[in-house]
Design a protein around this motif. Structure first.
Motif, PDB file in Angstrom:
ATOM      1  N   ALA A  50       2.708  32.153  -9.106  1.00  9.96           N
ATOM      2  CA  ALA A  50       2.995  32.622 -10.469  1.00  9.96           C
ATOM      3  C   ALA A  50       1.885  32.228 -11.447  1.00  9.96           C
ATOM      4  CB  ALA A  50       4.335  32.064 -10.943  1.00  9.96           C
ATOM      5  N   THR A  51       1.234  31.081 -11.205  1.00  8.66           N
ATOM      6  CA  THR A  51       0.147  30.629 -12.092  1.00  8.66           C
ATOM      7  C   THR A  51      -1.232  31.070 -11.593  1.00  8.66           C
ATOM      8  OG1 THR A  51      -0.217  28.536 -10.911  1.00  8.66           O
ATOM      9  CG2 THR A  51       1.467  28.544 -12.652  1.00  8.66           C
ATOM     10  N   LEU A  52      -1.278  31.717 -10.433  1.00  7.37           N
ATOM     11  CA  LEU A  52      -2.492  32.097  -9.712  1.00  7.37           C
ATOM     12  C   LEU A  52      -3.255  30.887  -9.156  1.00  7.37           C
ATOM     13  CD1 LEU A  52      -4.169  35.258 -11.277  1.00  7.37           C
ATOM     14  CD2 LEU A  52      -2.293  35.066  -9.667  1.00  7.37           C
ATOM     15  N   MET A  53      -2.649  29.692  -9.214  1.00  8.70           N
ATOM     16  CA  MET A  53      -3.288  28.546  -8.576  1.00  8.70           C
ATOM     17  C   MET A  53      -3.345  28.738  -7.065  1.00  8.70           C
ATOM     18  SD  MET A  53      -4.872  25.710  -8.606  1.00  8.70           S
ATOM     19  CE  MET A  53      -4.708  24.688 -10.065  1.00  8.70           C
ATOM     20  N   PHE A  76      -4.270  33.491 -16.923  1.00 11.00           N
ATOM     21  CA  PHE A  76      -3.964  32.654 -15.759  1.00 11.00           C
ATOM     22  C   PHE A  76      -5.176  31.756 -15.478  1.00 11.00           C
ATOM     23  CE2 PHE A  76      -1.435  36.502 -15.500  1.00 11.00           C
ATOM     24  CZ  PHE A  76      -0.157  35.983 -15.323  1.00 11.00           C
ATOM     25  N   ARG A  77      -5.277  30.684 -16.255  1.00  6.08           N
ATOM     26  CA  ARG A  77      -6.489  29.872 -16.277  1.00  6.08           C
ATOM     27  C   ARG A  77      -6.690  29.062 -14.998  1.00  6.08           C
ATOM     28  NH1 ARG A  77      -5.012  26.614 -20.107  1.00  6.08           N
ATOM     29  NH2 ARG A  77      -6.898  25.344 -20.050  1.00  6.08           N
ATOM     30  N   ASN A  78      -5.623  28.870 -14.228  1.00  6.19           N
ATOM     31  CA  ASN A  78      -5.766  28.102 -12.995  1.00  6.19           C
ATOM     32  C   ASN A  78      -6.779  28.730 -12.042  1.00  6.19           C
ATOM     33  OD1 ASN A  78      -4.184  25.861 -13.393  1.00  6.19           O
ATOM     34  ND2 ASN A  78      -2.328  26.769 -12.538  1.00  6.19           N
ATOM     35  N   LEU A  79      -6.881  30.042 -12.049  1.00  2.56           N
ATOM     36  CA  LEU A  79      -7.845  30.704 -11.163  1.00  2.56           C
ATOM     37  C   LEU A  79      -9.275  30.382 -11.605  1.00  2.56           C
ATOM     38  CD1 LEU A  79      -8.358  32.500  -8.742  1.00  2.56           C
ATOM     39  CD2 LEU A  79      -8.130  34.509 -10.226  1.00  2.56           C
ATOM     40  N   PHE A  95     -12.284  28.209  -9.522  1.00  2.00           N
ATOM     41  CA  PHE A  95     -13.681  28.606  -9.322  1.00  2.00           C
ATOM     42  C   PHE A  95     -14.629  27.535  -9.857  1.00  2.00           C
ATOM     43  CE2 PHE A  95     -12.221  32.953  -8.437  1.00  2.00           C
ATOM     44  CZ  PHE A  95     -13.135  33.334  -7.466  1.00  2.00           C
ATOM     45  N   GLU A  96     -14.257  26.928 -10.991  1.00  2.00           N
ATOM     46  CA  GLU A  96     -15.082  25.860 -11.560  1.00  2.00           C
ATOM     47  C   GLU A  96     -15.114  24.653 -10.610  1.00  2.00           C
ATOM     48  OE1 GLU A  96     -14.900  22.587 -15.144  1.00  2.00           O
ATOM     49  OE2 GLU A  96     -13.924  24.522 -15.494  1.00  2.00           O
ATOM     50  N   ALA A  97     -13.957  24.271 -10.091  1.00  2.60           N
ATOM     51  CA  ALA A  97     -13.889  23.136  -9.165  1.00  2.60           C
ATOM     52  C   ALA A  97     -14.697  23.415  -7.906  1.00  2.60           C
ATOM     53  CB  ALA A  97     -12.434  22.831  -8.812  1.00  2.60           C
ATOM     54  N   MET A  98     -14.627  24.652  -7.401  1.00  9.77           N
ATOM     55  CA  MET A  98     -15.384  25.018  -6.206  1.00  9.77           C
ATOM     56  C   MET A  98     -16.886  24.935  -6.482  1.00  9.77           C
ATOM     57  SD  MET A  98     -15.239  28.491  -3.870  1.00  9.77           S
ATOM     58  CE  MET A  98     -15.512  29.600  -5.238  1.00  9.77           C
ATOM     59  N   SER A  99     -17.314  25.404  -7.645  1.00 12.11           N
ATOM     60  CA  SER A  99     -18.738  25.377  -7.985  1.00 12.11           C
ATOM     61  C   SER A  99     -19.245  23.951  -8.156  1.00 12.11           C
ATOM     62  CB  SER A  99     -18.991  26.177  -9.270  1.00 12.11           C
ATOM     63  OG  SER A  99     -18.671  27.544  -9.072  1.00 12.11           O
ATOM     64  N   ASN A 156      -3.063  23.353 -18.440  1.00 14.45           N
ATOM     65  CA  ASN A 156      -3.605  22.402 -19.411  1.00 14.45           C
ATOM     66  C   ASN A 156      -3.799  21.031 -18.772  1.00 14.45           C
ATOM     67  OD1 ASN A 156      -3.478  24.388 -21.338  1.00 14.45           O
ATOM     68  ND2 ASN A 156      -1.603  23.639 -22.305  1.00 14.45           N
ATOM     69  N   LEU A 157      -2.818  20.600 -17.983  1.00 15.17           N
ATOM     70  CA  LEU A 157      -2.897  19.292 -17.331  1.00 15.17           C
ATOM     71  C   LEU A 157      -4.033  19.258 -16.314  1.00 15.17           C
ATOM     72  CD1 LEU A 157       0.923  18.642 -16.826  1.00 15.17           C
ATOM     73  CD2 LEU A 157      -0.629  17.208 -18.183  1.00 15.17           C
ATOM     74  N   VAL A 158      -4.159  20.334 -15.545  1.00 17.20           N
ATOM     75  CA  VAL A 158      -5.231  20.408 -14.549  1.00 17.20           C
ATOM     76  C   VAL A 158      -6.593  20.308 -15.232  1.00 17.20           C
ATOM     77  CG1 VAL A 158      -6.343  21.873 -12.819  1.00 17.20           C
ATOM     78  CG2 VAL A 158      -3.842  21.727 -12.902  1.00 17.20           C
ATOM     79  N   GLU A 159      -6.766  21.063 -16.311  1.00 12.65           N
ATOM     80  CA  GLU A 159      -8.047  21.077 -17.022  1.00 12.65           C
ATOM     81  C   GLU A 159      -8.381  19.708 -17.604  1.00 12.65           C
ATOM     82  OE1 GLU A 159     -10.397  24.120 -19.919  1.00 12.65           O
ATOM     83  OE2 GLU A 159      -8.287  23.741 -20.406  1.00 12.65           O
ATOM     84  N   ARG A 160      -7.403  19.034 -18.189  1.00 11.46           N
ATOM     85  CA  ARG A 160      -7.648  17.728 -18.797  1.00 11.46           C
ATOM     86  C   ARG A 160      -8.034  16.689 -17.741  1.00 11.46           C
ATOM     87  NH1 ARG A 160      -2.504  16.891 -22.563  1.00 11.46           N
ATOM     88  NH2 ARG A 160      -3.552  14.962 -23.226  1.00 11.46           N
TER      89      ARG A 160
END
Length: 386
Positions: free
Chosen positions: A215-218, A307-310, A314-318, A350-354
Motif C-alpha cells: 500500500a505504501t509502495l515500500m 508514495f515516497r517510500n519508493l 532508490f535513494e538507499a540503493m544508490s 516520514n519515519l523512514v526518511e528521518r
C-alpha cells in the motif's frame, strides 16, 4: 529418508508463502519430501502441518509454545526444537536439499546465511535478506556455490526471462507494481487511511506486513534493492512501472533493445513451484490466463511524490552500504506501529526518511555492523514514534 525426492525445509511454514508452498508440495508428493517446518507463534497450525507432512523436525521460535508442540508431536517421532538459535541451526541438517526462507523481515537474515554456509540451495521469499545484506549474502553464495532461486513473483519473472539468456548483457529490468489499493490518490487523500483500508490489496493475498508495504509502495522499493543483488545490476538498471492488472509480472530489456516479459494470473503458487523445481517445470492445475478476459493491459509511471517510500528505496540503493538496512529496520517498526494504530499512514515514510538522515553511514558493513545498524535504527524509530 527417500533418496529420489527433493527434501525441503520451510522456514515460516505457517505464513502466506509457507502455506502455499505446502499446497505445491502436496500436489507433487512424489517429487518432494518435507524435511523441516518452522513457525514463530502459530503452534496450532504448525502441529497440524507436521501431522500431515510428517517432517523430520519442526522448530517453534517462540519458546513459550515448545511444550505444546512437543507433546502433540512426540507420538509421531518428529523432533521438536525451540528458539531463534534452533531456527538458525536446523538448516544445517545434512538431509536438507533446499531451504525455502519464507520468514518475514530481518529475522530471515541469519537463518538464510547459515543455510548458505551449510551449502544449501535457497528458495528466497524473504526479500529483506538481500535488502539488508545483499553484498554479503550474494558473495557468500558465490563462495559456497549455492543457488538463490527467487520466489517473489517479480523476481521469479525476471529469472524466468533470463533462462537461456545468462550470457547476454542486461540493459535494464522493469519491475511491475500493482500500485496497491491507493493507486491514483494524492497525499491529502491518504491522511485518514485506516488499517482496514490498507489491508485490502486489489490483486494479491499476502500477510499483513507485506500488504501494508504494498500500500505504501515500500514492497516495490524493497524488491528494487533485492533485484540489484539477485541479478548483479547497477542502481540505474532497475526501473518500476505500475501495472494495475498484475498480469505482466516483470520484464527484461537486453542490449539489443529486445524485451522479454513473463505473464500469468496473480498466483504465488506458480513462482513458488518454479523456485522449488528449477530447472524443471512440473505440471499444475493452477488457473490459466485467458486473454479475452483482459482486453486491456495498462502501464503508468509510479507516483513517487505521493508514495515516497519508493523514492527512499532508490535513494538507499544508490547510497548502498548500511542505508538499505536502515530503510528496512525503520520501515518494519513503522508498519508495526501503523498496524497497532499508533501512527497514521503518512507517518510511515516520514519515519523512514528521518532515520536515513540521522543514522551513521557505513560504506562496507560486516554482519555484526548490519545487526547493530538494525538494532540502533529500531530504537531510533521507536523513540521518534513516542
Amino acid at each position: 529418508m527417500t533418496e529420489d525426492k527433493k527434501h525441503i525445509a520451510i522456514l515460516g511454514s505457517t505464513g502466506s508463502i509457507g502455506t502455499q508452498a505446502l499446497e505445491v508440495i502436496a500436489s507433487h508428493s512424489d517429487y518432494f519430501e518435507v524435511e523441516v517446518l518452522t513457525a514463530q507463534n502459530n503452534a496450532d497450525l504448525l502441529i497440524e502441518q507436521a501431522k500431515k507432512f510428517k517432517p523430520n523436525a519442526v522448530v517453534i521460535a517462540n519458546e513459550d509454545h515448545y511444550e505444546k508442540v512437543k507433546t502433540a508431536l512426540v507420538p509421531l517421532d518428529i523432533k521438536v526444537f525451540a528458539g531463534q538459535n534452533s531456527l538458525a541451526s536446523i538448516v544445517e541438517m545434512s538431509s536438507i536439499d533446499l531451504v525455502l526462507t519464507a520468514l518475514v523481515g530481518f529475522s530471515g537474515l541469519k537463518p538464510t546465511i547459515k543455510a548458505i554456509e551449510a551449502g544449501k540451495n535457497i528458495a528466497l521469499a524473504n526479500k529483506e535478506t538481500l535488502v539488508v545484506a545483499g553484498e554479503l549474502v550474494t558473495r557468500l553464495a558465490r563462495e559456497k556455490g549455492v543457488n538463490i532461486f527467487p520466489v517473489d513473483s517479480e523476481h521469479s519473472a525476471i529469472f524466468q526471462c533470463l533462462v537461456g539468456e545468462f550470457h547476454n548483457p542486461i540493459e535494464k529490468i522493469i519491475l511491475t507494481a500493482s500500485g496497491g489499493p491507493f493507486r491514483g490518490k494524492r497525499r491529502e487523500d491518504l491522511k485518514n487511511i485506516t488499517k482496514a483500508q490498507a489491508l485490502k490489496h486489489p490483486n494479491w493475498t499476502m500477510g499483513a506486513k507485506v500488504t501494508i508495504d504494498s500500500a505504501t509502495l515500500m514492497n516495490k522499493g524493497l524488491e528494487v534493492i533485492e533485484a540489484k543483488w539477485l541479478f548483479g545490476l547497477k542502481a540505474d538498471q532497475v526501473e518500476v512501472v505500475v501495472h494495475p492488472q498484475s498480469i505482466v509480472h516483470s520484464l527484461v530489456q537486453f542490449h539489443d533493445g529486445s524485451m522479454k516479459a513473463q505473464l500469468g494470473l496473480p498466483d504465488m503458487r506458480l513462482p513458488i513451484q518454479f523456485a522449488l523445481t528449477y530447472p524443471q517445470r512440473l505440471s499444475s492445475d493452477f488457473p490459466r490466463f485467458d486473454f479475452s478476459k483482459y482486453p486491456s493491459l495498462t502501464f503508468e509511471k509510479p507516483d513517487t511524490e505521493t508514495f515516497r517510500n519508493l523514492a527512499l528505496s532508490f535513494e538507499a540503493m544508490s547510497r548502498s552500504g548500511n542505508m538499505p538496512c536502515v530503510l528496512n529496520a525503520a520501515n518494519e517498526v513503522a508498519v508495526a506501529a501503523f498496524l497497532k494504530d499508533q501512527i497514521d499512514f503518512l507517518e510511515m515514510p516520514n519515519l523512514v526518511e528521518r532515520c536515513m538522515e540521522k543514522m551513521s553511514f557505513i560504506k562496507d558493513p560486516s554482519l555484526e555492523e548490519y545487526v547493530q545498524t538494525d538494532k540502533e535504527t529500531r530504537i531510533m524509530t521507536m523513540e521518534l514514534i513516542r
